[in-house]
Design an enzyme around this catalytic site. Structure first.
Site, PDB file in Angstrom:
ATOM      1  CB  SER A 204     -37.821 -26.982 133.844  1.00  0.00           C
ATOM      2  OG  SER A 204     -38.253 -26.166 132.808  1.00  0.00           O
TER       3      SER A 204
ATOM      4  CG  HIS B 144     -34.747 -26.089 129.367  1.00  0.00           C
ATOM      5  ND1 HIS B 144     -34.923 -25.106 130.307  1.00  0.00           N
ATOM      6  CD2 HIS B 144     -35.685 -27.032 129.641  1.00  0.00           C
ATOM      7  CE1 HIS B 144     -35.928 -25.434 131.091  1.00  0.00           C
ATOM      8  NE2 HIS B 144     -36.403 -26.601 130.712  1.00  0.00           N
TER       9      HIS B 144
HETATM   10  C1  GCU Z   1     -42.033 -25.767 129.078  1.00  0.00           C
HETATM   11  C2  GCU Z   1     -42.693 -24.646 129.845  1.00  0.00           C
HETATM   12  C3  GCU Z   1     -41.777 -24.084 130.933  1.00  0.00           C
HETATM   13  C4  GCU Z   1     -41.230 -25.203 131.783  1.00  0.00           C
HETATM   14  C5  GCU Z   1     -40.585 -26.257 130.907  1.00  0.00           C
HETATM   15  C6  GCU Z   1     -40.097 -27.485 131.639  1.00  0.00           C
HETATM   16  O1  GCU Z   1     -41.004 -25.237 128.287  1.00  0.00           O
HETATM   17  O2  GCU Z   1     -43.082 -23.657 128.932  1.00  0.00           O
HETATM   18  O3  GCU Z   1     -42.481 -23.174 131.753  1.00  0.00           O
HETATM   19  O4  GCU Z   1     -40.352 -24.686 132.739  1.00  0.00           O
HETATM   20  O5  GCU Z   1     -41.523 -26.724 129.961  1.00  0.00           O
HETATM   21  O6  GCU Z   1     -40.617 -27.800 132.695  1.00  0.00           O
HETATM   22  O7  GCU Z   1     -39.195 -28.142 131.111  1.00  0.00           O
END
Ligand code: GCU
Length: 420
Positions: free
Chosen positions: A251, A392
């Site tokens: 992420s 995610h």
């Molecule tokens: C949030 C953010 C993302 C990022 C994510 C993470 O959702 O909006 O851009 O990748 O956090 O780091 O888990």
């Protein structure tokens, strides 16, 4: 080509090469490009026609553009001093040697790198390297791993009032799955991103307060700097194969992994996992997180110039395929999850498609998949893609794909060098 034209072109390149950041246009003065800009065209419109041009002009230009308009400047390289904190030569039931080492590259600052290396090895081993969210003590059962004292993300095991505690020890082993990599013959090195720069817009800590105040940098650039310093250290270890370093992260830390690999060719493979907007998804994309949303929620991840693109992404003089192109001809794997539409998995595939011409231009293969591969099936071209069921997260299944991807390319490299 006429002599005059050659001279003219060299003149332009010389200008580009020497151009300082001050000479770059204001974001509002950049031309509008609703489609992904061609990575093989320089900012001044010159077409890149030779590999030399790519290596000597366009790559440095792209590195400059990404820092100037998006990530801010990566802090300078400085010598790394390593202090071993503790070692366990019988980790994972004797299968690995675990070391925690304090790395210091800036006066009054250090961060702790956890390194696990398989004991059973024929020669040097490949190594995954990247930052983690929950700190080293959560990734393995080991009473000696230091518990960070600084700010921690809430909602992680053992974190109370943004402070880590003993309770978190070994609670997130399934995120990095260290033992699985050991069993597959790989070393892994990881550090807590907050040890470099706490992920906060309001309060600074880590290296940020120690850097020259004139340096315009960002959290993502600082975390990528941390990966580079970890690489400096790993390259001093006789057990680690200097040609087999893999940048990995999830992420926002996947955004970090791809930036780190784009800026540093010592990283042989990049695996930005579910990195999404500001990493592997197109900034011009219409699905999932937008540049406006990310700039508003995480202002410390990108610089002031990038904020100016919030309502006009067509003016960004590159898109994320050019960050991938900076990794060329090295392998890059984008991995995703079906339900993680926030990270725009389909848009990420388009980013790989748009990076592919640069790989072909450099004379290597690129994206082998013609369309998004079926769920759970790794497409392991130089530009690889993987998407699985679910949400995610970073899990064992993801790591299996990472390991398969690394095996595929490292084995291929070996065969190529034997053939050659
Ligand atoms: C949030 C953010 C993302 C990022 C994510 C993470 O959702 O909006 O851009 O990748 O956090 O780091 O888990």
């Amino acid at each position: 080509m006429s002599c005059v034209r050659v001279l003219l072109m060299f003149g332009l390149f010389a200008l580009c090469g020497s151009r300082g950041a001050a000479a770059l246009p204001e974001p509002k003065d950049l031309p509008s490009k609703p489609e992904l800009p061609d990575p093989l065209v320089m900012l001044d419109g010159t077409k890149v026609t030779t590999k030399e041009q790519w290596n000597e002009k366009r790559r440095p230009e792209l590195k400059q553009l990404f820092q100037h308009y998006m990530y801010g400047t990566l802090p300078a390289k400085s010598e790394v001093k390593a202090t071993i904190l503790h070692t366990d030569t019988k980790a994972f039931g004797g299968k690995a040697t675990l070391t925690e080492v304090a790395l210091s590259a800036i006066d009054k600052h250090s961060f702790r790198l956890l390194v696990v290396v398989p004991n059973e090895r024929k020669g040097k081993v490949g190594c995954f390297v990247g930052p983690n969210f929950s700190a080293n003590h959560t990734l393995v059962d080991d009473p000696k791993i230091v518990i960070p004292e600084g700010w921690m993300y809430p909602n992680y095991p053992g974190v109370k009032n943004n402070k880590a505690s003993e309770e978190g020890r070994g609670k997130l082993k399934e995120v990095w799955n260290l033992e699985q990599s050991i069993d597959r013959g790989y070393a892994v090195a990881t550090f807590y991103n907050g040890d470099i720069d706490p992920d906060r817009a309001d309060v600074r800590g880590g290296i940020r307060s120690l850097l020259p105040p004139t340096l315009e940098t960002t959290s993502i650039a600082c975390w990528a700097w941390g990966v580079h310093r970890a690489v400096d250290y790993l390259l001093t270890l006789p057990s680690i194969d200097e040609k087999k370093l893999v940048a990995v992260g999830h992420s926002r830390l996947g955004k970090t992994a791809i930036l780190a690999a784009a800026m540093d060719e010592r990283l042989a493979i990049a695996i930005p996992h579910q990195a999404g907007c500001g990493g592997t998804a197109p900034s011009r994309g219409k699905v999932g997180e937008s540049v406006k949303q990310i700039n508003e929620r995480f202002p410390h991840w990108f610089n002031a110039n990038f904020k100016q693109f919030s309502n006009d992404t067509a003016k960004i003089p590159f898109d994320q395929h050019s960050l991938v192109a900076l990794c060329a001809p090295r392998p890059v794997l984008f991995s995703n999850a079906k339900e993680d539409s926030w990270a725009n998995p389909d848009g990420q595939f388009e980013v790989l498609q748009a990076a592919d011409p640069v790989y072909r231009f450099l004379g290597v293969s690129g994206l082998e998949a013609k369309e998004v591969p079926p769920l759970g099936k790794l497409s392991a071209g130089k530009l690889g893609y993987f998407i699985r069921e679910g949400k995610h997260s970073m899990s064992k299944v993801d790591w299996q794909a990472f390991l398969d991807f690394a095996d595929h390319h490292f084995r291929r490299n070996r065969e190529e060098s034997i053939d050659g």
